[in-house]
Motif scaffolding. Structure first.
Motif, PDB file in Angstrom:
ATOM      1  N   ARG A 122       0.826  -1.197   0.000  1.00 56.72           N
ATOM      2  CA  ARG A 122       0.000   0.000   0.000  1.00 56.72           C
ATOM      3  C   ARG A 122       0.866   1.255   0.000  1.00 56.72           C
ATOM      4  NH1 ARG A 122      -3.880  -1.236   4.789  1.00 56.72           N
ATOM      5  NH2 ARG A 122      -2.323  -2.803   5.255  1.00 56.72           N
ATOM      6  N   ARG A 160       0.633   4.144  -2.931  1.00 59.16           N
ATOM      7  CA  ARG A 160       0.359   5.553  -2.597  1.00 59.16           C
ATOM      8  C   ARG A 160       1.449   6.449  -3.150  1.00 59.16           C
ATOM      9  NH1 ARG A 160      -2.230   3.746   2.548  1.00 59.16           N
ATOM     10  NH2 ARG A 160      -4.406   3.802   1.882  1.00 59.16           N
ATOM     11  N   GLY A 181     -12.526  14.992  -3.274  1.00 58.83           N
ATOM     12  CA  GLY A 181     -13.037  13.795  -2.602  1.00 58.83           C
ATOM     13  C   GLY A 181     -12.737  12.536  -3.395  1.00 58.83           C
ATOM     14  N   THR A 182     -12.953  12.596  -4.716  1.00 61.11           N
ATOM     15  CA  THR A 182     -12.685  11.444  -5.570  1.00 61.11           C
ATOM     16  C   THR A 182     -11.205  11.072  -5.524  1.00 61.11           C
ATOM     17  OG1 THR A 182     -14.406  12.231  -7.037  1.00 61.11           O
ATOM     18  CG2 THR A 182     -12.937  10.541  -7.914  1.00 61.11           C
ATOM     19  N   LEU A 183     -10.368  12.084  -5.652  1.00 61.08           N
ATOM     20  CA  LEU A 183      -8.927  11.818  -5.648  1.00 61.08           C
ATOM     21  C   LEU A 183      -8.499  11.238  -4.308  1.00 61.08           C
ATOM     22  CD1 LEU A 183      -7.790  15.071  -7.424  1.00 61.08           C
ATOM     23  CD2 LEU A 183      -7.515  12.763  -8.314  1.00 61.08           C
ATOM     24  N   ALA A 184      -9.043  11.782  -3.242  1.00 61.70           N
ATOM     25  CA  ALA A 184      -8.687  11.291  -1.915  1.00 61.70           C
ATOM     26  C   ALA A 184      -9.157   9.852  -1.753  1.00 61.70           C
ATOM     27  CB  ALA A 184      -9.319  12.169  -0.841  1.00 61.70           C
ATOM     28  N   TRP A 240      -6.732   7.551  -3.440  1.00 60.99           N
ATOM     29  CA  TRP A 240      -5.471   7.443  -2.706  1.00 60.99           C
ATOM     30  C   TRP A 240      -5.649   6.646  -1.422  1.00 60.99           C
ATOM     31  CZ3 TRP A 240      -3.227   9.387   1.893  1.00 60.99           C
ATOM     32  CH2 TRP A 240      -1.820   9.397   1.907  1.00 60.99           C
ATOM     33  N   LEU A 241      -6.833   6.814  -0.813  1.00 58.42           N
ATOM     34  CA  LEU A 241      -7.045   6.198   0.493  1.00 58.42           C
ATOM     35  C   LEU A 241      -7.773   4.860   0.361  1.00 58.42           C
ATOM     36  CD1 LEU A 241      -6.200   7.382   3.167  1.00 58.42           C
ATOM     37  CD2 LEU A 241      -8.509   8.194   3.499  1.00 58.42           C
ATOM     38  N   ASP A 242      -9.009   4.899  -0.109  1.00 58.05           N
ATOM     39  CA  ASP A 242      -9.862   3.713  -0.069  1.00 58.05           C
ATOM     40  C   ASP A 242      -9.477   2.696  -1.136  1.00 58.05           C
ATOM     41  OD1 ASP A 242     -11.182   5.045   1.908  1.00 58.05           O
ATOM     42  OD2 ASP A 242     -12.577   5.984   0.514  1.00 58.05           O
ATOM     43  N   GLU A 283      -6.501   0.930  -0.091  1.00 55.35           N
ATOM     44  CA  GLU A 283      -6.857  -0.017   0.977  1.00 55.35           C
ATOM     45  C   GLU A 283      -7.472  -1.289   0.382  1.00 55.35           C
ATOM     46  OE1 GLU A 283      -6.409   0.146   4.472  1.00 55.35           O
ATOM     47  OE2 GLU A 283      -5.061   1.652   3.674  1.00 55.35           O
TER      48      GLU A 283
END
Lengths: 542, 557
Positions: B95, B99, B120-123, B126-128, B131
């Protein structure tokens, strides 16, 4: 655990489905155990009879009953497994809908809540994650735990019937410890970490969103490298925590399996004496240990699920806060305000104090009358409380003191809200009965008709993520058009022309004036040029 | 964003795996140890049963065997624990790598290209989505190896015990991958659609919640709730279609495992009775027969686990598709190759610049423009005329299709400069944190001065902790005007030579407007080069030079 109650109540509304699903799970597990245990019993029986036959002794064995049983279990295991999975996932998806819709309805009931402008995106993704956490509560936690308990009790009872009371007691202790270890112990050992994990993740999400929102400024300043390095470190810390939770669940799972396997060993050990005494036959001696090994499958589901329970609890806690009625507002009262008793005035305020609940009032002892069809302009710098005043007039927040009576109103909020839907759906919110002709007319009024006439889909043009395909000025004009569609006798416009360029504003403002001719209009702005041209008398807020 | 090919996604995933081969291998070794311990455990169990039931041994003679059994169980437990621990570690590394890649892409793409997608989409990517790779690397990938190693070991042992029983297992085994491949191929495509549906539906729910106040104002919440219910239900029906197919793969496996166990049990039973007169069955004992029976489910177990983790693979492929689509979006290329003509005047110059957006008509064609150092230049003209594009070009946020741009003799974006977008930017934290974002070395006094220069001094005075008080602790956050002034304070603090501003006064209240005007005036007087787009009369007066940007032309006013 009490924070789960409202959600468990919601889940339990589908009680029938849950029970059928659990029975299918039980049938699957028992078929699996039955298949192996009966096969083991059968082998031992045939081995013993085979020895007798080889020695020339007369012996009889019934091949049909165990053979049929083995075939039956082989088929029932397959069929019940398939049915169980299809049925239970359908249940989970229904629960998912139930939870989302219920949450939305409760939030709608809870009234307006001021979240500040910043938290938007962050709060929304948190909400998504929190709702997701509740979706699998039944299939991951409730059903397997119940199943593990029921099957364990069944096996302890068989030990008591077929072997001895003392063995049953030992098994009861071993299995109870195993269940506690894989559920309660895991939960207790990871609750803190897992709750922390979702906080860390949200903190990080907020930071990433900030990073992206400020990306232009940070790039210009040549600071993106440093800033993203910090984000990477945070992400790594989060992955570490997660790895710790995973490892902890893994070790507990290993320990649980050890206990179940020890139960097998103990059963065999106790069985030796019982077999030599003749109180247990060979086939039965084999039956119970094999059946016990079948428990491994259901016990294995528990640790992972309970490792996530800590996160689920904090998710539920946050959602419960979301659906609390907003402080200071009575249940849904704000939006279903009674029309003014005196219909002569569109809005009448006497000795009014306004302010957001929990904060000092922005304006106090304020009296005002707006007659039907009258115009009022309100001018104030940012922070002078004009949006709070507009919110109060429109009934979004209740007055702190004093009396307020108003006709039903259409309200253009300071924030531009465009839904991810078609142009048509966005406009129809203002007036669900409007025809396509009405929509085009109002689009014409705000000079957007050409913009959408050019699109292949016309009124059905889909407006992308947060209305991104529209420029700021276009989005503002679209939501303005939505308010203009409404037939309410009172119209409140808060900064109607934000982001609209001067030329366009100069052209559309007089048209809007004419469109609203016989309605009462309260228009708020930061300066005279931000209002409609004929704003009647004007108030200045200081 | 075009949908990347399956093969590319798989290649990307295996690229990530290669870099972390060490941990994957460790996970597989621990898993194989568990498999071997299980085989030994079953052998000991069968042996003990044989000794008790057939040989009539008593507890005391069998004690060493029981001790061995418990020792084997301990080995199995340790292996299991370490397997999860190594797997968790592996996924952690993967992960981090993923990232990093996304970060690199963001940097290369630049702010303008990124602004096409919501933060929000970009985050979320990167995050979800990163994951979502977890299960694939922690569970699916090691299990792939284990589902070959463990069954193979069992097969060899069973062949040695009784080759006919071995053939039963062997016959059922190769059918499983074939069936699984058939079912999996269908399920995979639908699974990816499922992934999209979820994100779209989640978006629908959030969208409604985000606009809740608006819906309440128009009394449309019930309607919205019904829409939500209807769309959720549609989603459930689509998903169930997928799942009915996807679950078939596990049912097939279950069927073969069950039938194999049943066939083996009956074969061994008849063999033990002496009913089978050919083949190896005459040598069967309770030990060998029971061991074969106990091993049969273990033979299928790794494959069953694999099929349970199949959704991990689907999730990783789905997430991988979105991440890869992001990584594959063109980053606007390197700065145009023709290096700027040497410019002794050290101003801003655009030389023969052409810019167009994705095949549309050019925004600018063969644009020539020079701005002298130390001048304040206003860009004006109707919206959509290209003012912002011109600023983005000068900032180096976008690259021209052809032509050369030079900022003080260097390519744009090379030196730090000040940028003020239409929305000011602030982070949760103190005022000082916000200013140190771009000037980490700044002293407290400098920070306070910068805030006073943009008229935020009065806000600080009302707080006990001054610049160390948190922004938005009153729950209200900053108004648009305050946020923009905060961004301006950063520019003051950092002392850049070039400052680009996109509509610095649009939508501001009167107070903020005056303060921003004053601030810009100070910057201009300090000899900074200012370029700003505006419609605002006062700002136009402030400029040394006014340029009208419309329809791809730039004219002097």
């Amino acid at each position: 655990m009490h924070e789960l109650k409202p959600w468990l109540d919601l889940i339990l509304q589908r009680r029938g489905r849950l029970v059928v699903g659990a029975l299918l799970l039980l049938a699957t597990l028992l078929s699996g155990i039955g298949l192996l245990a009966l096969s083991g019993w059968f082998l031992t029986e045939t081995a013993l009879v085979g020895l007798l036959l080889a020695a020339g002794t007369q012996a009889y064995i019934n091949l049909y009953v165990p053979g049929g049983g083995i075939r039956f279990f082989a088929v029932s295991r397959t069929v019940s497994r398939y049915l169980e999975r299809v049925y239970n996932h359908n249940t989970v998806l229904q629960l998912l809908t139930d939870i989302r819709v219920a949450l939305f309805n409760r939030m709608a009931e809870a009234g307006h809540r001021d979240r500040g402008q910043k938290s938007g995106a962050q709060w929304l993704s948190r909400l998504t994650a929190d709702v997701d956490a509740l979706d699998t509560l039944y299939l991951r936690v409730i059903a397997p735990t119940a199943l593990a308990g029921v099957v364990s009790v069944l096996l302890v009872l068989s030990a008591w019937l077929l072997f001895s009371g003392s063995l049953a007691l030992i098994l009861l202790i071993l299995l109870a410890v195993a269940i506690l270890l894989s559920s309660w112990r895991v939960f207790a050992g990871t609750q803190y970490l897992s709750g922390q994990l979702s906080d860390q993740q949200e903190q990080l999400r907020g930071d990433v969103i900030e990073h992206l929102e400020g990306f232009a400024e940070l790039t210009a300043a040549g600071r993106t490298g440093k800033h993203s390095g910090r984000l990477m470190r945070q992400a790594l810390a989060m992955s570490r925590t997660q790895a710790r939770v995973d490892s902890r669940a893994g070790w507990h799972q290993a320990a649980t399996q050890l206990l179940v396997n020890l139960a097998v060993v103990v059963t065999l050990w106790v069985g030796i004496t019982l077999f030599n005494q003749g109180s247990v036959t060979g086939p039965v001696l084999v039956l119970l240990p094999i059946a016990l090994m079948g428990l491994l499958e259901v016990y294995a589901m528990l640790p992972d699920a309970f490792a996530k329970l800590g996160a689920t609890l904090s998710a539920a806690r946050r959602l419960n806060q979301e659906v609390q009625p907003a402080p200071g507002t009575e249940y849904s009262s704000a939006f279903d305000r009674q029309p003014a008793e005196a219909t002569a005035n569109a809005l009448e305020a006497r000795d009014l104090s306004v302010g957001h609940p929990g904060l000092p009032p922005v304006l106090t002892h304020f009296s005002l009358k707006v007659g039907a069809g009258e115009r009022l302009g309100i001018i104030g710098a940012s922070g002078s409380g004009k949006s709070t005043l507009a919110d109060t007039f429109a009934g979004v927040i209740p007055p702190r003191q004093g009396k307020l009576a108003a006709l039903p109103c259409a309200y253009l909020t300071q924030a531009t809200v465009v839904f991810e839907d078609t142009v048509k759906a966005n406009l129809l919110l203002g007036n669900p009965n409007a025809t396509d002709g009405d929509l085009w007319r109002v689009l014409e009024l705000v000079e957007l008709a050409d913009r959408f006439a050019r699109e292949a889909e016309g009124l059905s043009t889909w407006l992308g993520s947060a209305g991104n395909r529209l420029s700021g000025g276009e989005a503002r004009r679209l939501v303005l058009a939505r308010v203009l569609l409404s037939t309410a006798p009172l119209v409140i416009l808060d900064e109607p022309f934000t982001g609209v360029d001067t030329d366009t504003r100069g052209r559309i403002a007089p048209q809007i004036n004419r469109w609203l001719e016989d309605r009462a209009v309260i228009c708020l702005g930061h300066g005279p040029e931000a209002l409609l041209p004929s704003s009647g008398h004007t108030l200045h807020l200081n | 964003m075009a949908e990347p090919a399956q093969a590319d996604i798989r290649q990307w995933l295996s690229g990530l795996a290669r870099k972390n081969q060490r941990w994957i291998r460790a996970t597989v070794v621990a898993g194989a140890l568990v498999g071997l311990a299980t085989i030994v455990q079953m052998a000991l169990l069968a042996w003990l049963v044989h000794q008790i039931v057939i040989e009539g041994q008593n507890a005391s003679t069998l004690t060493p065997w029981f001790v061995a059994l418990v020792a084997t169980l301990l080995v199995r437990t340790l292996g299991q624990g370490f397997q999860t621990q190594f797997a968790a570690r592996c996924s952690e590394q993967v992960r981090r790598d993923a990232r990093r890649q996304i970060h690199r892409h963001w940097r290369d793409a630049g702010p303008v290209a990124l602004a096409d997608s919501s933060a929000g989409t970009l985050a979320r990517e990167w995050l979800d989505h990163v994951e979502a790779l977890h299960g694939y690397f922690a569970r699916f990938l090691p299990q792939m190896s284990l589902s070959v190693i463990v069954p193979l070991a069992i097969l060899i042992l069973v062949f040695w015990l009784d080759w006919l029983a071995g053939i039963f297992l062997l016959l059922s085994a190769p059918l499983i991958p074939i069936f699984m491949a058939l079912v999996g191929m269908g399920a995979e495509k639908v699974n990816q659609q499922h992934f999209e549906t979820i994100s779209r539906l989640s978006g629908q729910f959030l969208d409604k919640v985000r606009g809740l106040t608006t819906l309440q104002l128009f009394r449309q919440t019930e309607d919205a709730s019904r829409t939500l219910h209807r769309r959720s239900d549609q989603y459930r029906k689509i998903t169930m279609k997928t799942l009915k197919v996807a679950f078939l793969s596990s049912a097939v496996l279950e069927f073969f495992a069950s039938v194999a166990i049943a066939v083996i049990a009956i074969y061994i039973g008849f063999g033990l009775l002496g009913y089978i007169t050919y083949g190896p069955s005459a040598d069967l004992t309770l030990f060998s027969g029971l061991l074969i029976l106990l091993l049969a489910p273990e033979f299928f177990q790794p494959l069953r686990t694999l099929s349970q983790h199949y959704h991990d693979r689907a999730a990783a492929l789905g997430a991988g598709a979105e991440i890869l689509a992001r990584l594959a979006t063109p980053v606007g290329g390197e700065p145009a190759s023709d290096t700027p003509a040497s410019l002794p005047d050290h101003g801003l110059s655009l030389d023969n610049v052409t810019l167009s957006y994705q095949g549309g008509k050019p925004v600018f064609a063969n644009l020539e423009l020079t701005i002298e150092r130390g001048k304040a230049v206003a860009l004006t003209g109707a919206s959509g005329g290209g003012k912002s594009s011109l600023l983005h070009l000068m900032a180096g946020f976008i690259q021209p299709d052809s032509g050369a741009i030079s900022v003080f003799g260097q390519p744009p974006g090379q030196c730090p400069f000040g940028w003020l977008g239409q929305r000011g930017f602030w982070i949760q934290g103190s005022w000082a944190d916000n200013l140190r974002l771009t000037s980490p070395e700044a002293s407290d006094i400098a920070i306070e001065n910068a805030l006073r220069l943009v008229g935020l001094g009065s806000v600080l005075e009302s707080r006990d902790q001054g610049i160390h008080s948190l922004i938005g602790e009153d729950g209200q956050g900053l108004s648009g005007g305050q946020a923009r002034r905060l961004s301006l304070a950063r520019i003051f603090l950092a002392d850049y030579d070039l400052i680009l501003l996109d509509e610095p006064t649009a939508g501001l209240d009167a107070t903020s407007e005056i303060l921003v005007l004053e601030a810009l005036h100070k910057l201009a007087e300090a000899g900074k080069t200012l370029v700003f787009s505006t419609h605002h009369q006062a700002l136009l007066t402030l400029a040394d030079q006014v340029l009208i940007v419309s329809d791809g032309e730039v004219r002097h006013a």
